[in-house]
Design a protein around this motif. Structure first.
Motif, PDB file in Angstrom:
ATOM      1  N   UNK A 188       0.823  -1.218   0.000  1.00  0.00           N
ATOM      2  CA  UNK A 188       0.000   0.000   0.000  1.00  0.00           C
ATOM      3  C   UNK A 188       0.854   1.264   0.000  1.00  0.00           C
ATOM      4  N   UNK A 189       1.970   1.267   0.732  1.00  0.00           N
ATOM      5  CA  UNK A 189       2.833   2.451   0.763  1.00  0.00           C
ATOM      6  C   UNK A 189       3.555   2.649  -0.566  1.00  0.00           C
ATOM      7  N   UNK A 190       4.021   1.559  -1.145  1.00  0.00           N
ATOM      8  CA  UNK A 190       4.713   1.658  -2.434  1.00  0.00           C
ATOM      9  C   UNK A 190       3.791   2.180  -3.534  1.00  0.00           C
ATOM     10  N   UNK A 191       2.513   1.944  -3.408  1.00  0.00           N
ATOM     11  CA  UNK A 191       1.562   2.398  -4.425  1.00  0.00           C
ATOM     12  C   UNK A 191       1.380   3.911  -4.413  1.00  0.00           C
ATOM     13  N   UNK A 192       1.929   4.575  -3.396  1.00  0.00           N
ATOM     14  CA  UNK A 192       1.848   6.037  -3.321  1.00  0.00           C
ATOM     15  C   UNK A 192       3.057   6.723  -3.960  1.00  0.00           C
ATOM     16  N   UNK A 193       4.023   5.946  -4.428  1.00  0.00           N
ATOM     17  CA  UNK A 193       5.224   6.515  -5.026  1.00  0.00           C
ATOM     18  C   UNK A 193       5.028   6.806  -6.502  1.00  0.00           C
ATOM     19  N   UNK A 194       5.936   7.579  -7.067  1.00  0.00           N
ATOM     20  CA  UNK A 194       5.897   7.882  -8.495  1.00  0.00           C
ATOM     21  C   UNK A 194       6.491   6.729  -9.295  1.00  0.00           C
ATOM     22  N   UNK A 195       6.044   6.576 -10.531  1.00  0.00           N
ATOM     23  CA  UNK A 195       6.584   5.554 -11.414  1.00  0.00           C
ATOM     24  C   UNK A 195       8.014   5.893 -11.819  1.00  0.00           C
ATOM     25  N   UNK A 196       8.787   4.860 -12.100  1.00  0.00           N
ATOM     26  CA  UNK A 196      10.126   5.018 -12.676  1.00  0.00           C
ATOM     27  C   UNK A 196      10.162   4.258 -13.990  1.00  0.00           C
ATOM     28  N   UNK A 197      10.573   4.917 -15.067  1.00  0.00           N
ATOM     29  CA  UNK A 197      10.596   4.296 -16.396  1.00  0.00           C
ATOM     30  C   UNK A 197      11.971   3.712 -16.705  1.00  0.00           C
ATOM     31  N   UNK A 198      12.016   2.810 -17.696  1.00  0.00           N
ATOM     32  CA  UNK A 198      13.307   2.332 -18.180  1.00  0.00           C
ATOM     33  C   UNK A 198      14.082   3.497 -18.784  1.00  0.00           C
ATOM     34  N   UNK A 199      15.382   3.431 -18.720  1.00  0.00           N
ATOM     35  CA  UNK A 199      16.251   4.482 -19.248  1.00  0.00           C
ATOM     36  C   UNK A 199      16.981   4.007 -20.495  1.00  0.00           C
ATOM     37  N   UNK A 200      17.378   4.947 -21.325  1.00  0.00           N
ATOM     38  CA  UNK A 200      18.215   4.654 -22.479  1.00  0.00           C
ATOM     39  C   UNK A 200      19.667   4.930 -22.109  1.00  0.00           C
ATOM     40  N   UNK A 201      20.540   4.009 -22.489  1.00  0.00           N
ATOM     41  CA  UNK A 201      21.955   4.103 -22.153  1.00  0.00           C
ATOM     42  C   UNK A 201      22.794   4.064 -23.424  1.00  0.00           C
ATOM     43  N   UNK A 202      23.957   4.689 -23.396  1.00  0.00           N
ATOM     44  CA  UNK A 202      24.873   4.651 -24.533  1.00  0.00           C
ATOM     45  C   UNK A 202      26.303   4.664 -24.019  1.00  0.00           C
ATOM     46  N   UNK A 203      27.159   3.875 -24.653  1.00  0.00           N
ATOM     47  CA  UNK A 203      28.545   3.818 -24.206  1.00  0.00           C
ATOM     48  C   UNK A 203      29.378   2.890 -25.061  1.00  0.00           C
ATOM     49  N   UNK A 204      30.294   2.182 -24.412  1.00  0.00           N
ATOM     50  CA  UNK A 204      31.231   1.312 -25.116  1.00  0.00           C
ATOM     51  C   UNK A 204      31.311  -0.033 -24.406  1.00  0.00           C
ATOM     52  N   UNK A 205      31.482  -1.112 -25.186  1.00  0.00           N
ATOM     53  CA  UNK A 205      31.600  -2.465 -24.641  1.00  0.00           C
ATOM     54  C   UNK A 205      32.852  -3.130 -25.199  1.00  0.00           C
ATOM     55  N   UNK A 206      33.478  -3.969 -24.376  1.00  0.00           N
ATOM     56  CA  UNK A 206      34.706  -4.675 -24.756  1.00  0.00           C
ATOM     57  C   UNK A 206      34.559  -6.140 -24.377  1.00  0.00           C
ATOM     58  N   UNK A 207      35.041  -7.031 -25.251  1.00  0.00           N
ATOM     59  CA  UNK A 207      35.091  -8.456 -24.926  1.00  0.00           C
ATOM     60  C   UNK A 207      36.404  -9.033 -25.447  1.00  0.00           C
ATOM     61  N   UNK A 208      37.078  -9.805 -24.592  1.00  0.00           N
ATOM     62  CA  UNK A 208      38.335 -10.443 -24.987  1.00  0.00           C
ATOM     63  C   UNK A 208      38.248 -11.922 -24.663  1.00  0.00           C
ATOM     64  N   UNK A 209      38.518 -12.747 -25.665  1.00  0.00           N
ATOM     65  CA  UNK A 209      38.445 -14.200 -25.530  1.00  0.00           C
ATOM     66  C   UNK A 209      39.853 -14.785 -25.607  1.00  0.00           C
ATOM     67  N   UNK A 210      40.174 -15.647 -24.641  1.00  0.00           N
ATOM     68  CA  UNK A 210      41.501 -16.258 -24.595  1.00  0.00           C
ATOM     69  C   UNK A 210      41.362 -17.677 -24.066  1.00  0.00           C
ATOM     70  N   UNK A 211      42.436 -18.508 -24.161  1.00  0.00           N
ATOM     71  CA  UNK A 211      42.359 -19.869 -23.614  1.00  0.00           C
ATOM     72  C   UNK A 211      42.045 -19.906 -22.123  1.00  0.00           C
TER      73      UNK A 211
END
Length: 258
Positions: free
Chosen positions: A107-130
């Motif tokens: 009941x208390x949480x139902x009195x709060x404001x909604x939060x929407x998903x956000x858009x993010x932008x940046x850089x990603x790195x992946x390194x594969x090794x034995x």
């Protein structure tokens, strides 16, 4: 269970779907290139928000690999560097968190404001090794929800056991104070309206561990099962909006690669 909570969980669970995406399949064979795939996953996850149910529902698994562009689990990337061992990409993706007050039974949480998903932008790195696979990303919030940034770093080590490949992994997710405060902070106005304590969330690190099992079912079909436990950061678990100190998720998926 509210139908709205199913939609909320679906957004977050797409992230879990990455465990069955091309990123995991690529990890199963060091030096192998990810390939495009489509499929269906059944996923379950408990939201950290108070009053939310644990949902079990189907989620599509869609991954597309182009010469430069790729689409993996809801994230769009552009490869700046792509070799047998290392990939560096520009990345745009949703931040898979959302709060809808009509989805909670509290009941208390139902009195709060909604939060929407956000858009993010940046850089990603992946390194594969034995010795395993290292991957990480850093992204800034670009949708006007308070700003801030998030980062994720993960290490995995594929272990072939006959046809089955086990992929244990450990990692950590970082969220800045601005980002955490948008999703887990309680303003003075909300506190007065709901009776919850006012709260300003700081930055935090949430470590996690997971285990995936990948089994080829022929030249195209692959079955995947994944389990993950995430330990909530102090900034999140101390919020009056949350319950517990961890979050568990599970996935079963069947995908067709091409």
């Amino acid at each position: 269970m509210h139908s709205g909570s199913r939609k909320t969980a679906a957004a977050g669970l797409v992230l879990v779907g990455l465990l069955a995406s091309g990123s995991v399949l690529a990890q199963a064979a060091p030096g192998a290139k990810p390939r495009s795939s489509v499929g269906l996953a059944v996923v379950a996850q408990k939201s950290p928000y108070a009053g939310y149910d644990t949902d079990v529902l189907p989620v599509p698994v869609i991954n597309w690999e182009g010469e430069r562009f790729h689409f993996r689990g809801g994230s769009l990337g552009y490869k700046l560097i792509s070799t047998e061992q290392t990939e560096v990409s520009l990345l745009a993706s949703p931040y898979f968190m959302r709060f809808k007050r009509n989805d909670t039974d509290d009941a208390q949480m139902r009195q709060l404001s909604n939060r929407s998903m956000s858009a993010m932008a940046g850089v990603a790195v992946r390194h594969t090794a034995p010795w395993g696979v290292l991957q990480g990303n850093v992204q800034a919030e670009v949708s006007g929800h308070g700003g801030g940034f998030a980062a994720d770093a993960k290490y995995t080590y594929p272990i072939p056991t006959g046809r089955l490949v086990l992929v244990p992994g450990v990692g950590a997710q970082y969220a800045s104070s601005d980002l955490n405060d948008y999703y887990f902070g309680v303003s003075a106005v909300e506190a007065q309206r709901s009776g919850l304590a006012a709260y300003s969330a700081g930055s935090g690190v949430s470590p996690y561990m997971d285990l995936s099992a990948v089994m080829p079912l022929g030249p195209h079909w692959t079955a995947t099962a994944s389990l993950r436990r995430t330990l909530l950061s102090d900034a999140v678990k101390d919020s009056p909006m949350t319950v517990g100190d961890h979050m568990d998720s599970a996935l079963l998926a069947l995908s067709y690669g091409f």
